[in-house]
Enzyme design. Structure first.
Site, mmCIF file in Angstrom:
data_model
loop_
_atom_site.group_PDB
_atom_site.id
_atom_site.type_symbol
_atom_site.label_atom_id
_atom_site.label_comp_id
_atom_site.label_asym_id
_atom_site.label_seq_id
_atom_site.Cartn_x
_atom_site.Cartn_y
_atom_site.Cartn_z
ATOM 1 N N GLU A 266 -1.703 -2.144 -9.565
ATOM 2 C CA GLU A 266 -1.922 -2.437 -7.961
ATOM 3 C C GLU A 266 -1.669 -1.188 -7.496
ATOM 4 O OE1 GLU A 266 -2.604 -5.275 -6.667
ATOM 5 O OE2 GLU A 266 -2.436 -6.859 -8.441
ATOM 6 N N CYS A 300 0.074 -0.440 1.359
ATOM 7 C CA CYS A 300 -1.372 -0.623 0.514
ATOM 8 C C CYS A 300 -2.305 -1.393 1.618
ATOM 9 C CB CYS A 300 -1.253 -0.975 -0.551
ATOM 10 S SG CYS A 300 -0.228 -2.843 -0.765
HETATM 11 P P1 NAP Z 1 3.090 7.170 -6.715
HETATM 12 O O1 NAP Z 1 3.241 8.213 -6.458
HETATM 13 O O2 NAP Z 1 1.785 6.700 -7.551
HETATM 14 O O3 NAP Z 1 4.403 6.234 -7.466
HETATM 15 C C1 NAP Z 1 4.461 5.011 -7.741
HETATM 16 C C2 NAP Z 1 5.515 4.983 -8.999
HETATM 17 O O4 NAP Z 1 5.267 5.660 -10.113
HETATM 18 C C3 NAP Z 1 6.925 5.659 -8.595
HETATM 19 O O5 NAP Z 1 7.866 4.874 -9.050
HETATM 20 C C4 NAP Z 1 6.770 7.198 -9.027
HETATM 21 O O6 NAP Z 1 7.986 7.570 -9.302
HETATM 22 C C5 NAP Z 1 5.993 6.615 -10.390
HETATM 23 N N1 NAP Z 1 5.503 7.716 -11.165
HETATM 24 C C6 NAP Z 1 4.783 8.933 -10.688
HETATM 25 N N2 NAP Z 1 4.167 9.572 -11.531
HETATM 26 C C7 NAP Z 1 4.407 8.834 -12.747
HETATM 27 C C8 NAP Z 1 4.256 9.308 -14.159
HETATM 28 N N3 NAP Z 1 3.337 10.146 -14.564
HETATM 29 N N4 NAP Z 1 4.433 8.084 -14.992
HETATM 30 C C9 NAP Z 1 5.047 7.233 -14.784
HETATM 31 N N5 NAP Z 1 5.505 6.951 -13.396
HETATM 32 C C10 NAP Z 1 5.194 7.692 -12.628
HETATM 33 O O7 NAP Z 1 2.839 5.884 -5.561
HETATM 34 P P2 NAP Z 1 3.849 5.910 -4.005
HETATM 35 O O8 NAP Z 1 3.748 7.214 -3.304
HETATM 36 O O9 NAP Z 1 5.176 5.714 -4.627
HETATM 37 O O10 NAP Z 1 3.182 5.044 -3.246
HETATM 38 C C11 NAP Z 1 2.024 4.857 -2.484
HETATM 39 C C12 NAP Z 1 0.801 4.316 -3.021
HETATM 40 O O11 NAP Z 1 1.218 3.011 -3.660
HETATM 41 C C13 NAP Z 1 -0.177 4.141 -2.074
HETATM 42 O O12 NAP Z 1 -1.513 4.599 -2.798
HETATM 43 C C14 NAP Z 1 -0.144 2.587 -1.954
HETATM 44 O O13 NAP Z 1 -1.477 2.100 -1.644
HETATM 45 C C15 NAP Z 1 0.089 1.935 -3.236
HETATM 46 N N6 NAP Z 1 0.511 0.942 -3.135
HETATM 47 C C16 NAP Z 1 -0.212 -0.240 -3.755
HETATM 48 C C17 NAP Z 1 0.449 -1.670 -3.683
HETATM 49 C C18 NAP Z 1 -0.476 -2.647 -4.120
HETATM 50 O O14 NAP Z 1 -0.026 -3.746 -4.394
HETATM 51 N N7 NAP Z 1 -1.693 -2.615 -4.397
HETATM 52 C C19 NAP Z 1 1.575 -1.682 -2.905
HETATM 53 C C20 NAP Z 1 2.294 -0.803 -2.522
HETATM 54 C C21 NAP Z 1 1.933 0.448 -2.648
HETATM 55 P P3 NAP Z 1 8.664 8.896 -8.482
HETATM 56 O O15 NAP Z 1 8.082 8.359 -7.019
HETATM 57 O O16 NAP Z 1 9.693 8.715 -8.889
HETATM 58 O O17 NAP Z 1 7.784 9.905 -8.963
#
Ligand code: NAP
Ligand code: MG
Length: 491
Positions: A266, A300
């Protein structure tokens, strides 16, 4: 189904003292040797100090999940349902406390934290219906004496990685159905929200009587445990909610796992809200305003592009700008603040860069303001072109691009001209026209005459294109977290 729910006696006086991991039903220190400060994004207060997980902590968590799962899957549906009904009672009894944690840890406004609390409650109630939703089939086949059955079974262990923007809800919308369906879980919350993204949820389910090992939370640096999590040989299903680049990376790493796994993604969005020439202007302005500025744009499904028919454009720009001037921003703890602080400094840098990009492109700056700390006041840009880099990206901040379309056909082409396809909306005075338009939008979710942000626990949630793979909620998540087994009998 009858539920025998014990009267609720809260075990802990208040939830606090989060310092490490929750593995095998025990609150233990992480053994990586690194302590992470969990800070309030509005005032930098430290809300928790967490000793981070090492690779061996991660293994212990997955092993604990594997050992607990078989017994958990044998429990009666009503026993599993009762855990969720008790969790709902806990959520209600601790409403202020939980909302306080969401505000303090993630910079959520009180308005948004209240919505999030409601979404978690609704998700737990829905999860209480799921133990009996895993239903199999008996299928006639063309062979004498043969009976074909398909059993629906838990997948085993589910690995969940969640983001910081709706931490409690976006973790729980995977955790609750996975557990309800007889799986065990290891959850990795974002380091920006280790408590509301994971440890607080563990407290709730622990207090609700979930057996040890069924739900485990590991808090660690993504650089240290991220790839090991994604390629871990124990989980059969991985769900990830977060950005598109990280989602791609996780899918790639998961493909290298010794155990093949299904990966649900997602991801990001770039939701268009289209205002056709026969729309109710006032309602469209209000929806665009809430859809863009709620949670300072860090959703999102946030309205990332506002596409308005040329006949209404000038009036829309004026009314939207006037309305944006009235949006309260600043301290998220005040009751009517709509725009609080961004979650972290890198988000502030990204949003600042987007604003600079709009300025450099020469778009009309209708509303701006001074960024103080992590609070970005509402920004409005008009005459934005749909194919600009500014409009093509997901702006995770309170910055509104207003785009003019010369016709309905152009509005549709603009709406679809994006790599993303999560949510969308169309405003029109003609329901049939709205429906025809909605059916041509390339997105997982489209709302007629409403904001772009909707999530109901029994209604499908998910995206097209680079917004992801797989579906959440209701019967769709039942499919994600179960597997089918064809068993035949020859008589
Ligand atoms: P993110 O940077 O992609 O991080 C998401 C999760 O992944 C966090 O727990 C992060 O941990 C972890 N992570 C990062 N690098 C990783 C790796 N190499 N291996 C495993 N896990 C890893 O996203 P965000 O900044 O938290 O959230 C914003 C984004 O999420 C936006 O693009 C938004 O649109 C999207 N989003 C989508 C939905 C949906 O339902 N489609 C809902 C909400 C948000 P750390 O933060 O500790 O690094
Ligand atoms: Mg923080």
């Amino acid at each position: 189904m009858q539920h025998h729910v014990q009267p609720l006696a809260l075990v802990a006086s208040a939830y606090g003292g989060f310092t490490g991991q929750y593995i095998a039903g025990r609150w233990v220190a992480g053994t990586e040797g690194v302590t992470s400060l969990d800070r309030n994004p509005f005032n930098d207060d430290t809300v928790a100090e967490i000793s981070l997980a090492s690779l061996s902590d991660l293994d212990l968590a997955f092993e604990a999940a594997r050992s607990a799962q078989a017994e958990w899957a044998k429990t009666l549906p009503s026993e599993r349902a009762a855990v969720f009904l008790r969790a709902v009672a806990i959520l209600e009894a601790r409403k202020d406390e939980i909302i306080g944690w969401i505000v303090r840890e993630s910079g959520s406004t009180r308005i948004k934290a209240g919505i999030e609390w409601g979404a978690v409650r609704a998700g737990m109630l829905e999860a209480a219906t799921m133990p009996s939703a895993a239903q199999g089939h008996i299928i006639p086949v063309d062979r004498p004496g043969k009976e074909a059955r398909v059993y629906k079974k838990p997948v085993g262990v589910v690995g969940i990685i969640s983001p910081w923007n709706f931490p409690l809800h976006l973790s729980n919308r995977s955790v609750a159905p996975a557990i309800a369906l007889g799986n065990a879980v290891v959850l990795k919350p974002s380091n920006d929200t280790p408590v509301t993204g994971g440890l607080l949820l563990a407290k709730i389910y622990e207090e609700a009587g979930l057996p040890a090992g069924v739900f485990n939370v590991v808090v660690g640096s993504s650089a240290t445990i991220g790839d090991a999590f994604s390629r871990h040989p124990i989980p059969r299903v991985l769900t990830f909610t977060g950005s598109t680049p990280v989602g791609r990376h996780i899918a790639r790493v998961a493909a290298e796992s010794a155990l093949l796994k299904r990966v649900g993604l997602e991801l990001g969005g770039n939701a268009p809200l289209v205002v056709l020439d026969d729309a109710d202007l006032g309602k469209a302005v209000h929806a665009a305003l809430i859809g863009r500025f709620m949670h300072q744009g860090q959703i999102c499904m946030s309205t990332n592009r506002i596409i308005v028919d040329v006949s209404l454009y000038a009036r829309f720009v004026e009314a939207f700008t006037e309305a944006a001037k009235t949006v309260k921003y600043g301290d998220p703890d005040l009751p009517d603040t709509l725009v609080g602080p961004l979650c972290n400094d890198s988000q502030v840098r990204n949003v600042r860069a987007s604003i600079e990009q709009a300025r450099a492109a020469g778009f009309r700056e209708c509303l701006a303001g001074t960024i103080e700390g992590r609070v970005v006041p509402p920004h409005v840009f008009a005459n934005v072109t749909n194919d600009s880099d500014f409009a093509r990206q997901e702006i995770f901040g309170p910055v509104a691009p207003l785009i003019r379309a010369t016709s309905e056909a152009e509005a549709l082409a603009f709406a679809n001209d994006t790599e993303f396809g999560l949510s969308s909306a169309v405003f029109t005075g003609n329901e049939a026209r709205g429906l025809a338009f909605a059916q041509r939008i390339e997105a997982g979710m489209t709302h007629i005459n409403d904001i772009t942000i909707h999530d109901y626990p029994h209604v499908m949630f998910g995206g097209e294109k680079n917004s992801g793979l797989g579906r959440f909620n209701g019967k769709w998540i039942v499919e994600e977290f179960t597997t089918d087994h064809f068993v035949s009998i020859q008589r």
